[in-house]
Design a protein around this motif. Structure first.
Motif, PDB file in Angstrom:
ATOM      1  N   UNK A 354       0.829  -1.207   0.000  1.00 36.43           N
ATOM      2  CA  UNK A 354       0.000   0.000   0.000  1.00 36.43           C
ATOM      3  C   UNK A 354       0.862   1.255   0.000  1.00 36.43           C
ATOM      4  N   UNK A 355       1.936   1.235   0.799  1.00 39.55           N
ATOM      5  CA  UNK A 355       2.854   2.378   0.827  1.00 39.55           C
ATOM      6  C   UNK A 355       3.458   2.606  -0.556  1.00 39.55           C
ATOM      7  N   UNK A 356       3.863   1.523  -1.212  1.00 38.50           N
ATOM      8  CA  UNK A 356       4.443   1.629  -2.556  1.00 38.50           C
ATOM      9  C   UNK A 356       3.431   2.199  -3.545  1.00 38.50           C
ATOM     10  N   UNK A 357       2.184   1.757  -3.428  1.00 35.33           N
ATOM     11  CA  UNK A 357       1.135   2.257  -4.325  1.00 35.33           C
ATOM     12  C   UNK A 357       0.931   3.760  -4.131  1.00 35.33           C
ATOM     13  N   UNK A 358       0.889   4.195  -2.883  1.00 37.37           N
ATOM     14  CA  UNK A 358       0.705   5.619  -2.605  1.00 37.37           C
ATOM     15  C   UNK A 358       1.855   6.443  -3.175  1.00 37.37           C
ATOM     16  N   UNK A 359       3.075   5.929  -3.027  1.00 37.04           N
ATOM     17  CA  UNK A 359       4.238   6.624  -3.590  1.00 37.04           C
ATOM     18  C   UNK A 359       4.152   6.671  -5.111  1.00 37.04           C
ATOM     19  N   UNK A 360       3.653   5.591  -5.700  1.00 36.21           N
ATOM     20  CA  UNK A 360       3.530   5.538  -7.160  1.00 36.21           C
ATOM     21  C   UNK A 360       2.469   6.506  -7.667  1.00 36.21           C
ATOM     22  N   UNK A 361       1.386   6.658  -6.903  1.00 41.27           N
ATOM     23  CA  UNK A 361       0.314   7.564  -7.319  1.00 41.27           C
ATOM     24  C   UNK A 361       0.692   9.036  -7.125  1.00 41.27           C
TER      25      UNK A 361
END
Length: 463
Positions: A354-361
């Motif tokens: 989830x953290x990675x997804x937020x950084x990607x977005x």
């Protein structure tokens, strides 16, 4: 450094449930590596190598096939949920198991963000009323729930995902062959003219082939999950042996066969950056709505990879915890009624996902790009440690437990050394390539940090 544990010492039984069947593992082996990298990313390989991309895929696929054969040999003899991390620890010591296990886990949870975001982008295009971040949330929740329940649910998801991908590839190969021989309605035979026109088979020379290898080799990542999943079958040694035997040659056939069809049916110069070469071919042979058909296949491929990466990362960190290389709290396994699943390990993996997804977005071109570069070449390190582990373990197994070698590496040890040399060559080529150099350098930094932490742990343990 701690001495490596005995190769074939009795291991406690895995507390995980044995809910995967042979059909799950076989289809995971076939479909686990067929992803968006093939359906969309293959266009980049064609752009740099032309028709000779077939040779690029042959070379990269051969390297992946050799690595999988070595991994299959060790996993059949010593099945474990940590797969190559356990093998590295047994062969080289705790530092190796710690380093490769954490690096692989980190790679999976970072790449997971790319897959979730790309799938959400496709879904948002279909249903613009739903924001992209809501699609990401939906996918993450669905697959988290699937992985928190019995492992057979993961197996069923992957079975049908992989079945669709394999069916799509087989149908594509059939249509392509019919087009080549002029057996489709209102078409004449294509022949082999496109293989030698527009600059010949090697329009960019052997440099183009080498650049093609750099572009396509990482598309073969993902086969490793088969050996991780084998530990959750009723007969791990037999299951992984059968899955590896059936997967490696067929995967090579799917990849190389697809590329051969693409560059035969259409001139390589007809491909466009960012557009799937599969769509171009399907359009050319008159398949209606080819773009949408391919979008569905790519969407399924992304969800399949997301599911497999969440599974693989949770089992890897669970295995690290079993060996004292990760917090012991991650060892909690649900009871028989809960499917025997390491739920805390799943939640730890999805939390970082989830953290990675937020950084990607939020920061796709800065923070997340650096994270992605930091794992871009980690697969090479993982494969190299697999080869190094096999070199040592094969000799020990021949002395201590020859009957356990149900699946053997070809031409040992010569092909193992060839594989190591090939992996080193790819890494050196990445350093000379302007586009690939950042990945090589950032990944080297990540690997160095993992080794530094592993070394510090070893020194602390000796005091």
């Amino acid at each position: 450094m701690h001495d490596a544990p005995p190769t074939h010492s009795p291991a406690p039984p895995e507390p995980l449930a044995h809910g995967l069947k042979q059909r799950h593992l076989t289809m995971l082996g076939l479909g686990g590596v067929i992803g968006a990298g093939l359906f969309v990313g293959s266009g980049a390989g064609i752009a740099v190598a032309g028709p000779a991309v077939v040779v690029s895929y042959l070379l990269a696929g051969a390297l992946a096939m050799l690595v999988m054969r070595m991994l299959g040999e060790m996993s059949a003899a010593m099945p474990a949920s940590g797969s190559f991390s356990v093998h590295a620890e047994r062969a080289l010591g705790r530092w190796a198991g710690f380093s490769v296990g954490w690096l692989y886990w980190f790679m999976l949870v970072v790449v997971l963000a790319v897959e979730a975001t790309a799938a959400a982008r496709i879904a948002h295009a279909w249903v613009p009323a739903v924001d992209q971040w809501l699609w990401v949330l939906l996918f993450m929740v669905v697959f988290t729930v699937a992985n928190l329940t019995a492992v057979k649910n993961f197996g069923e998801f992957e079975f049908w995902f992989a079945a669709l991908k394999v069916t799509a590839i087989v149908a594509f190969l059939a249509l392509g062959l019919l087009a080549v021989f002029g057996l489709l309605p209102d078409t004449g035979p294509v022949g082999l003219a496109n293989l030698t026109g527009q600059g010949g088979f090697l329009p960019n020379g052997w440099d183009g082939v080498v650049s093609g290898v750099l572009t396509v080799v990482f598309a073969f990542g993902g086969l490793e999950v088969v050996t991780i999943a084998a530990a959750e079958t009723d007969d791990p040694a037999r299951a992984v042996g059968r899955a590896v035997r059936s997967a490696v040659v067929r995967i090579l056939f799917f990849y190389v066969g697809s590329m051969l069809v693409i560059v035969t049916v259409l001139p390589w110069t007809a491909q466009q950056a960012g557009l799937s070469p599969y769509v171009k071919v399907l359009d050319s042979v008159g398949v209606p709505s080819a773009g949408q058909v391919m979008n569905i296949v790519v969407f399924v491929a992304l969800l399949s990879a997301l599911n497999a990466n969440l599974y693989g990362s949770s089992r890897m960190i669970f295995s690290l915890a079993e060996r004292g290389e990760a917090p012991r709290g991650l060892l909690k396994v649900s009871g028989r009624s809960g499917g025997g699943v390491p739920r805390r390990a799943v939640l730890a993996s999805v939390a970082f996902g989830f953290v990675s997804v937020l950084l990607n977005l939020e920061w796709p071109d800065t923070v997340f790009l650096h994270m992605l570069n930091s794992v871009g070449a980690v697969l090479l390190f993982v494969w190299a440690l697999i080869a190094a582990s096999q070199l040592r373990l094969r000799r020990r197994l021949e002395r201590e437990a020859p009957d356990a070698l149900a699946l053997r590496m070809w031409c040992f040890p010569y092909l193992t050394w060839v594989t190591l040399a090939g992996l080193l060559a790819v890494l050196l080529l990445m350093l000379t390539d302007d586009a690939a150099r950042p990945q090589a350098l950032w990944s080297a930094g990540t690997t160095g940090l993992a080794l530094l932490v592993a070394g510090a742990r070893e020194l602390t343990a000796k005091r």
